[in-house]
Scaffold this active site. Structure first.
Site, PDB file in Angstrom:
ATOM      1  N   CYS A 159     -26.920  35.290  17.129  1.00 33.01           N
ATOM      2  CA  CYS A 159     -26.817  34.425  18.273  1.00 33.01           C
ATOM      3  C   CYS A 159     -26.847  35.307  19.457  1.00 33.01           C
ATOM      4  CB  CYS A 159     -25.445  33.930  17.900  1.00 33.01           C
ATOM      5  SG  CYS A 159     -25.613  32.356  16.917  1.00 33.01           S
ATOM      6  N   HIS A 162     -26.250  27.811  14.272  1.00 31.31           N
ATOM      7  CA  HIS A 162     -25.063  28.058  14.961  1.00 31.31           C
ATOM      8  C   HIS A 162     -24.680  27.470  16.269  1.00 31.31           C
ATOM      9  CE1 HIS A 162     -24.157  31.946  12.670  1.00 31.31           C
ATOM     10  NE2 HIS A 162     -24.414  30.892  11.856  1.00 31.31           N
ATOM     11  N   HIS A 188       0.705  -1.154   0.111  1.00 31.67           N
ATOM     12  CA  HIS A 188      -0.074   0.052   0.103  1.00 31.67           C
ATOM     13  C   HIS A 188       0.957   1.316  -0.030  1.00 31.67           C
ATOM     14  CE1 HIS A 188      -3.942  -1.856   1.418  1.00 31.67           C
ATOM     15  NE2 HIS A 188      -3.437  -2.416   0.381  1.00 31.67           N
ATOM     16  N   GLU A 195     -24.055  28.732  19.209  1.00 27.75           N
ATOM     17  CA  GLU A 195     -24.645  29.217  20.381  1.00 27.75           C
ATOM     18  C   GLU A 195     -26.249  28.679  20.397  1.00 27.75           C
ATOM     19  OE1 GLU A 195     -21.829  32.489  18.689  1.00 27.75           O
ATOM     20  OE2 GLU A 195     -22.970  30.533  17.945  1.00 27.75           O
ATOM     21  N   CYS A 247      -6.430   2.428   4.868  1.00 27.95           N
ATOM     22  CA  CYS A 247      -7.290   1.309   5.247  1.00 27.95           C
ATOM     23  C   CYS A 247      -6.953   0.835   6.739  1.00 27.95           C
ATOM     24  CB  CYS A 247      -6.836  -0.102   4.181  1.00 27.95           C
ATOM     25  SG  CYS A 247      -5.093  -0.565   4.485  1.00 27.95           S
ATOM     26  N   CYS A 282      -2.962   0.068   7.301  1.00 29.24           N
ATOM     27  CA  CYS A 282      -2.272   1.357   7.102  1.00 29.24           C
ATOM     28  C   CYS A 282      -2.379   2.313   8.179  1.00 29.24           C
ATOM     29  CB  CYS A 282      -2.240   1.848   5.796  1.00 29.24           C
ATOM     30  SG  CYS A 282      -1.857   0.646   4.367  1.00 29.24           S
ATOM     31  N   CYS A 315     -22.239  36.220  16.530  1.00 31.50           N
ATOM     32  CA  CYS A 315     -22.563  37.057  15.744  1.00 31.50           C
ATOM     33  C   CYS A 315     -23.868  37.802  16.167  1.00 31.50           C
ATOM     34  CB  CYS A 315     -23.129  36.304  14.443  1.00 31.50           C
ATOM     35  SG  CYS A 315     -24.631  35.318  14.431  1.00 31.50           S
TER      36      CYS A 315
END
Length: 367
Positions: free
Chosen positions: A274, A240, A60, A242, A91, A94, A271
């Site tokens: 909010c 959001h 791999h 909040e 995978c 890996c 914002c």
């Protein structure tokens, strides 16, 4: 198996970010290695790896890269930063071996950007990605920006511009949501790398670039200072962090005859919408005391955002900037820190002081 550039057709086919992709049995890694020099990282090597078949067995791509890197590049007294742009996420096997590599070589950090998620509905594959994240790897989904970067850096494009395929952005959003679900919803502990990326108070996003989002971590405390509830929310589309926080507290049906204190650590200050919702929430619940500590101020130069912060203060909501104390508490309460102490980033206190002065100017300005 180790090349400098891909041809355009191979890139478009192998890196197409389909949710379910058939006929794409090869795995490609476009890699960038940077080495620390003085206080910054400089480009050290780059190229492309893809699957290799030896004696009927498939080696791999991830293991091929690690074998080459350990043999040709890795020095114990150097610090490296590796970025992988992968056609498929690792995978199970890996992911485990890459995680073991990162555990062994602490002088190496790894950021992964995957075009597609490999067997993402299989529990074992999901655990593999989660294990990588827990070992410190930053696991992400490739967006338009990463595809464009790969086209310019790793594709023999003959100076042609990258043309995004249909539904690139839609597929990115779907894969991003799947990866978020794999790495743990934000009610669980935050990953260390995620905390440092999203709560960092630097004025500019440090390399490698990423998008800063809104995360809100809260503690609900009783009068004896014991924690009744805590959690963390991230912005979702049209909802959001909040608003999700308000919905959560309302769902607890707290006793209105008892006083509670709520401490919120938030990456961006609220914002205007909010802020208004928070004001209404506290105004209608006089048994709650709300303290907000913001890492950064959101659009602080715009009047509506300034008025939102002023309205919060006028409603009796404490609004302040996160300092070393709050970052450390957030680290201890909300981060999967593996019992490691909080390590402040460079100039944390200087940035915090600057943001505090800016907030005070906003809060004391005439309305």
């Amino acid at each position: 198996n180790h090349m400098w550039r891909l041809d355009p057709d191979t890139f478009y086919f192998q890196f197409h970010n389909l949710l379910y992709a058939n006929g794409r049995n090869c795995s490609y890694i476009c890699y960038r290695v940077e080495r620390r020099k003085h206080r910054s990282y400089v480009s050290f090597d780059w190229g492309v790896f893809h699957n290799q078949v030896k004696a009927g067995t498939r080696c791999h791509t991830e293991l091929h890269f690690l074998s080459w890197f350990c043999k040709m590049k890795l020095q114990p007294d150097e610090c490296y930063r590796i970025t992988w742009y992968m056609s498929w996420s690792p995978c199970v096997k890996c992911a485990k071996q890459v995680a073991d590599f990162l555990a062994r070589y602490r002088n190496v950090t790894l950021s992964i950007f995957a075009a597609r998620l490999y067997y993402f509905q299989d529990v074992a594959y999901r655990q593999g990605l989660l294990g990588l994240s827990h070992q410190g790897a930053s696991v992400n989904i490739m967006s338009y920006r990463e595809f464009k970067y790969c086209w310019k850096k790793f594709v023999d494009s003959q100076r042609r511009r990258f043309k995004p395929w249909k539904k690139l952005d839609i597929n990115y959003q779907r894969l991003f949501a799947e990866l978020e679900d794999i790495l743990g919803n934000t009610m669980n502990l935050l990953r260390e790398t995620l905390f440092k990326q999203q709560f960092g108070n630097q004025p500019r996003v440090p390399l490698p670039h990423y998008r800063r989002k809104t995360y809100l971590c809260y503690q609900l405390k009783q009068p004896d200072d014991s924690t009744l509830d805590r959690g963390c929310f991230r912005n979702k589309k049209q909802r959001h962090a909040e608003i999700r926080f308000i919905d959560k507290i309302n769902s607890l049906n707290l006793d209105p005859r008892q006083s509670y204190k709520i401490i919120c650590y938030i990456t961006w200050s609220p914002c205007p919408r909010c802020a208004s919702e928070l004001v209404d929430f506290i105004t209608g619940n006089d048994h709650l005391i709300l303290q907000i500590f913001a890492s950064r101020l959101y659009f602080h130069w715009k009047k509506p955002f300034q008025r939102g912060l002023q309205q919060l203060q006028a409603a009796g909501i404490s609004v302040a900037v996160m300092t070393h104390t709050e970052f450390e508490d957030c680290w201890e309460q909300f981060v999967d820190n593996q019992s490691r102490p909080f390590q402040p980033w460079e100039k944390l206190q200087q940035y915090s002081a600057s943001i505090t002065r800016r907030l005070q100017r906003i809060l004391t300005a005439p309305t």
